[in-house]
Design a protein around this motif. Sequence first.
Motif, PDB file in Angstrom:
ATOM      1  N   UNK A  37       0.825  -1.206   0.000  1.00 40.78           N
ATOM      2  CA  UNK A  37       0.000   0.000   0.000  1.00 40.78           C
ATOM      3  C   UNK A  37       0.862   1.260   0.000  1.00 40.78           C
ATOM      4  N   UNK A  38       1.964   1.254   0.745  1.00 42.10           N
ATOM      5  CA  UNK A  38       2.857   2.417   0.756  1.00 42.10           C
ATOM      6  C   UNK A  38       3.443   2.658  -0.630  1.00 42.10           C
ATOM      7  N   UNK A  39       3.866   1.593  -1.295  1.00 42.61           N
ATOM      8  CA  UNK A  39       4.420   1.732  -2.650  1.00 42.61           C
ATOM      9  C   UNK A  39       3.360   2.252  -3.610  1.00 42.61           C
ATOM     10  N   UNK A  41       0.660   4.044  -2.779  1.00 45.15           N
ATOM     11  CA  UNK A  41       0.347   5.429  -2.428  1.00 45.15           C
ATOM     12  C   UNK A  41       1.415   6.397  -2.920  1.00 45.15           C
ATOM     13  N   UNK A  42       2.661   5.968  -2.916  1.00 42.29           N
ATOM     14  CA  UNK A  42       3.745   6.846  -3.351  1.00 42.29           C
ATOM     15  C   UNK A  42       3.692   7.134  -4.847  1.00 42.29           C
ATOM     16  N   UNK A  43       3.481   6.082  -5.645  1.00 41.89           N
ATOM     17  CA  UNK A  43       3.477   6.267  -7.090  1.00 41.89           C
ATOM     18  C   UNK A  43       2.640   5.158  -7.754  1.00 41.89           C
ATOM     19  N   UNK A  44       1.322   5.351  -7.821  1.00 43.73           N
ATOM     20  CA  UNK A  44       0.442   4.317  -8.350  1.00 43.73           C
ATOM     21  C   UNK A  44       0.774   3.885  -9.777  1.00 43.73           C
ATOM     22  N   UNK A  45       1.196   4.809 -10.599  1.00 43.23           N
ATOM     23  CA  UNK A  45       1.469   4.471 -12.007  1.00 43.23           C
ATOM     24  C   UNK A  45       2.701   3.592 -12.149  1.00 43.23           C
ATOM     25  N   UNK A  62       5.256  11.227   5.288  1.00 41.76           N
ATOM     26  CA  UNK A  62       4.342  11.462   6.405  1.00 41.76           C
ATOM     27  C   UNK A  62       2.877  11.396   5.960  1.00 41.76           C
ATOM     28  N   UNK A  63       2.582  11.781   4.726  1.00 39.94           N
ATOM     29  CA  UNK A  63       1.221  11.659   4.201  1.00 39.94           C
ATOM     30  C   UNK A  63       0.866  10.190   3.991  1.00 39.94           C
ATOM     31  N   UNK A  64       1.794   9.422   3.442  1.00 40.58           N
ATOM     32  CA  UNK A  64       1.576   7.984   3.254  1.00 40.58           C
ATOM     33  C   UNK A  64       1.333   7.308   4.602  1.00 40.58           C
TER      34      UNK A  64
END
Length: 81
Positions: A37-39, A41-45, A62-64
């Motif tokens: 999920x972190x990966x 959230x960082x860059x879905x594409x 911090x947002x993630x």
Amino acid sequence: VGPNLWNVFGSVAGTKPQFAYSKAMAGSGVVWTPQTLAAYLENPRDFMPENRMSFAGLRKAEDQDAILSYLARETTPRQSE
């Protein structure tokens, strides 16, 4: 617009009923963990090319972390006391 995220941790991406997933998401076999999920959230594409979600991602750690904490707190079934 997206699928219901209740009990998302441990679920397989693209398998919640009554939602029209992209072929990329439905066929990914990704299991949603804090790390996946972190990966995402960082860059879905980059995480899942050809997925049609228009979400651009969250670049700040911090947002993630805030989203992951919220999901863990609000979408995970609690044990009865």
